[in-house]
Design a protein around this motif. Structure first.
Motif, short mmCIF file in Angstrom:
data_model
loop_
_atom_site.label_atom_id
_atom_site.label_comp_id
_atom_site.label_asym_id
_atom_site.label_seq_id
_atom_site.Cartn_x
_atom_site.Cartn_y
_atom_site.Cartn_z
N THR A 1 -9.99 41.40 -47.63
CA THR A 1 -10.71 42.65 -47.36
C THR A 1 -9.86 43.59 -46.52
OG1 THR A 1 -12.79 41.43 -47.41
CG2 THR A 1 -12.85 43.61 -46.46
N SER A 2 -9.13 43.04 -45.53
CA SER A 2 -8.24 43.86 -44.69
C SER A 2 -7.16 44.52 -45.53
CB SER A 2 -7.59 43.00 -43.60
OG SER A 2 -8.54 42.55 -42.67
N SER A 3 -6.65 43.80 -46.54
CA SER A 3 -5.61 44.39 -47.40
C SER A 3 -6.17 45.57 -48.18
CB SER A 3 -5.06 43.33 -48.37
OG SER A 3 -6.04 42.97 -49.33
N GLN A 4 -7.45 45.51 -48.51
CA GLN A 4 -8.09 46.63 -49.21
C GLN A 4 -8.34 47.80 -48.27
OE1 GLN A 4 -11.54 44.58 -50.65
NE2 GLN A 4 -10.44 43.51 -52.29
N GLN A 5 -8.36 47.49 -46.96
CA GLN A 5 -8.57 48.55 -45.96
C GLN A 5 -7.25 49.09 -45.41
OE1 GLN A 5 -11.02 46.67 -43.00
NE2 GLN A 5 -12.90 46.85 -44.21
N GLY A 6 -6.13 48.62 -45.95
CA GLY A 6 -4.84 49.17 -45.53
C GLY A 6 -3.92 48.24 -44.79
N LEU A 7 -4.25 46.93 -44.70
CA LEU A 7 -3.34 45.98 -44.06
C LEU A 7 -2.04 45.93 -44.84
CD1 LEU A 7 -3.17 43.75 -41.81
CD2 LEU A 7 -3.83 42.13 -43.58
N SER A 8 -0.90 46.03 -44.15
CA SER A 8 0.39 46.11 -44.83
C SER A 8 0.72 44.81 -45.55
CB SER A 8 1.49 46.43 -43.83
OG SER A 8 1.75 45.32 -43.00
N PRO A 9 1.46 44.88 -46.67
CA PRO A 9 1.86 43.66 -47.40
C PRO A 9 2.65 42.69 -46.54
CG PRO A 9 2.21 45.61 -48.76
CD PRO A 9 1.85 46.11 -47.39
N ASP A 10 3.47 43.22 -45.62
CA ASP A 10 4.24 42.34 -44.73
C ASP A 10 3.32 41.51 -43.85
OD1 ASP A 10 6.89 42.89 -45.46
OD2 ASP A 10 6.88 44.75 -44.32
N LEU A 11 2.24 42.14 -43.33
CA LEU A 11 1.31 41.41 -42.47
C LEU A 11 0.51 40.39 -43.26
CD1 LEU A 11 -0.17 43.85 -39.79
CD2 LEU A 11 0.98 41.67 -39.43
N VAL A 12 0.17 40.71 -44.50
CA VAL A 12 -0.51 39.73 -45.35
C VAL A 12 0.33 38.47 -45.45
CG1 VAL A 12 -1.29 39.22 -47.69
CG2 VAL A 12 -1.81 41.44 -46.67
N GLY A 13 1.63 38.65 -45.70
CA GLY A 13 2.54 37.51 -45.79
C GLY A 13 2.64 36.75 -44.49
N GLU A 14 2.65 37.48 -43.37
CA GLU A 14 2.76 36.82 -42.06
C GLU A 14 1.51 36.00 -41.76
OE1 GLU A 14 4.57 35.60 -38.55
OE2 GLU A 14 5.35 36.47 -40.40
N TYR A 15 0.33 36.50 -42.11
CA TYR A 15 -0.89 35.72 -41.93
C TYR A 15 -0.80 34.40 -42.70
CZ TYR A 15 -3.87 39.01 -39.36
OH TYR A 15 -4.44 39.80 -38.38
N LEU A 16 -0.34 34.47 -43.94
CA LEU A 16 -0.24 33.25 -44.76
C LEU A 16 0.75 32.27 -44.15
CD1 LEU A 16 -0.29 34.77 -48.36
CD2 LEU A 16 -2.12 33.55 -47.20
N ARG A 17 1.89 32.78 -43.66
CA ARG A 17 2.89 31.90 -43.05
C ARG A 17 2.33 31.22 -41.81
NH1 ARG A 17 6.69 35.56 -45.11
NH2 ARG A 17 6.32 36.99 -43.39
N GLN A 18 1.62 31.98 -40.98
CA GLN A 18 1.09 31.40 -39.74
C GLN A 18 -0.06 30.42 -40.02
OE1 GLN A 18 2.44 31.60 -36.85
NE2 GLN A 18 3.96 33.14 -37.39
#
Length: 528
Positions: free
Chosen positions: A466-483
């Motif tokens: 949902t955050s990605s649909q609200q403008g969360l950057s692709p880099d941060l999406v990847g960082e969430y998955l890594r963490q």
């Protein structure tokens, strides 16, 4: 109660010269030569982590050896750059192991050393109070608890300390009362010997016959968590029978009355039992044991009525048990909690298709062998739906107040999950909370020592989407998955996600930059 002078110490004072010289002389000979470690700070850290793992697995004696080896590396002078905070933790951890082994004197000494290195080590202060209580050094134990309580945040954090204080005061009153009223003709010391059978505490009651005695886990919080984690690992590896046995062992520990935290920390007890029953239900479901699946899901929901996975699994079980109307109620209840879950929508649609023909058959007058009545009452009766949920009196519609995003980041995993539960019916608010208050590194830190359960993991993944649909950057999406992959027992918890929840992971990986996407697919290959 009498105490010697060297016991009545200030925790913040450094070790006395005599203690240091004693340690140095005993440090010349290497202990536990079978434990091979690098003579460096990294070696000390490795020994500490290994000791923690062994402790969580219930191997307390072995964990004490590893903590002792790490302490020897420092006290022998082999490692000179270990910070005071690390050394304090080592002594505090070994003190905890010694408490479990009932080595009260050694535990007290370790706690005092931990506090001399870090006066703010509240765990060491609490453990020293426990050790001194067991050593009957009640005044010193009470002093430790009195120092401890102002440093804890009520009500949850100080519950154990308050309980210990009550036990100390009760023991002091018992001792004072016994010494004040000795029975004629008998020495007063006899009254200090309190028979365990005379008390109705859980520890004095006979424990039920042990379930799976070949599975050895400590009867405490750590042992329960270790059995649960082992069950999850076995489930991920395909050993469903082993998983059921370990989940059952953990539940037996909780129900046997031997786990202190089961009564003193009700929130933890409810959370862990809800997860254990839900996990065992999943393993039963994979084996086609539908009645056992339904029973375990019902027990899980008694601890957590909003357990989406338990509702979903019970719906599947009830579908297989030919009770589609009850299954539909479960599916609809789960959808109210997770409206966007595609698997739940598909299940609901399938159940509606199977329920409606049965309703139509029951509602048909010809099927009942009765001619259709006439009049307005008949038309009203014909217009009434016949499903169990429809026959209930309609409730007034209430609009739910939209929660606000907390002003600060969560301090611990319990606070984070509490916020999640308050926002799960408001996906956009939850997504904003994760984006603004729970950065990737904090998410990993909060679940570095205990796993994020599959239900909560699914909620986090939905919030990131949902955050990605609200403008969360692709880099941060990847960082969430890594963490998330770096959280405790991450691979096990990811494996327990449903296929639609794993599809969310694939979708999130697809949102990341091309260079990251390839790396993330490789890291998630074993899960997906």
């Amino acid at each position: 109660v009498e105490e010697s002078d060297d016991e009545d110490e200030d925790p913040a004072t450094p070790s006395s010269p005599s203690k240091v010289s004693n340690r140095q002389s005993s440090a010349n000979q290497e202990p536990f030569p079978d434990i091979k470690l690098e003579f460096s700070k990294a070696g000390v850290e490795k020994a500490k982590e290994r000791g923690n793992v062994l402790f969580a697995e219930g191997k307390v004696e072995e964990s004490e050896r590893w903590f002792s080896k790490a302490i020897w590396l420092v006290e022998s002078g082999k490692v000179t750059d270990a910070p005071a905070a690390l050394r304090s933790t080592l002594h505090s951890n070994r003190a905890f192991a010694r408490l479990k082994l009932q080595r009260w004197q050694g535990s007290e000494e370790d706690c005092s050393e931990a506090l001399s290195l870090n006066s703010g080590n509240v765990k060491a202060l609490y453990r020293r109070a426990q050790a001194r209580f067991e050593l009957d050094r009640l005044k010193l134990a009470l002093e430790d608890v009195e120092k401890l309580l102002p440093q804890l945040a009520p009500p949850a954090s100080d519950r154990d300390a308050q309980e210990l204080k009550s036990r100390i005061l009760e023991r002091i009153r018992e001792n004072e009362g016994a010494s004040a009223t000795p029975q004629k003709g008998k020495p007063s010391t006899e009254y200090f010997e309190l028979s365990p059978e005379s008390k109705s505490s859980p520890s004095s009651q006979k424990a039920p016959a042990e379930l799976f005695p070949d599975l050895k886990f400590e009867p405490n919080r750590e042992g329960v968590e270790a059995a649960k984690n082992k069950g999850s690992q076995l489930f991920s590896s395909g050993d469903l029978t082993g998983a059921v046995r370990h989940f059952s062992k953990a539940l037996w520990l909780m129900e046997s009355g031997q786990v202190p935290d089961a009564s003193s920390d009700k929130k933890w007890a409810a959370t862990v039992q809800a997860a254990l029953f839900s996990n065992r239900a999943f393993a039963q479901m994979k084996q086609g044991n539908w009645s056992a699946t339904e029973e375990d899901c019902t027990k899980s929901l008694s601890f957590n009525p909003e357990g989406v996975k338990a509702l979903y699994r019970r719906a599947l079980a009830r579908q297989e048990l030919k009770r589609p109307a009850q299954a539909l109620e479960d599916a609809e209840a789960a959808l109210r909690l997770q409206p966007a879950a595609e698997e739940l929508k598909a299940l609901r649609d399938r159940l509606q298709e199977s329920v409606q023909p049965a309703q139509a058959s029951r509602a048909s007058p010809s099927a009942q062998g009765v001619s259709s009545p006439k009049g307005s009452e008949a038309s009203q009766a014909d217009s009434q739906p016949t499903s169990p949920s429809a026959r209930r009196r309609p409730l007034p519609v209430r609009s739910l107040a939209v929660p606000s995003v907390p002003s600060a980041s969560p301090k611990n995993s319990f606070e984070l999950l509490r916020h999640f539960n308050s926002m799960k019916k408001h996906p956009t608010v939850l997504a904003t909370y994760v984006q603004e208050r729970v950065p990737p590194h904090l998410l990993q830190s909060l679940f570095s020592k205990s796993p994020i359960e599959a239900d909560d993991l699914a909620t986090v993944l939905q919030a990131i989407r949902t955050s990605s649909q609200q403008g969360l950057s692709p880099d941060l999406v990847g960082e969430y998955l890594r963490q998330l992959l770096r959280t405790h027992a991450a691979e096990t918890q990811f494996c327990m996600l449903s296929s639609s929840e794993k599809e969310v992971i694939r979708e999130l990986i697809g949102l990341t930059p091309a260079a990251q996407a390839g790396e993330l697919r490789d890291r998630f290959r074993g899960v997906l």
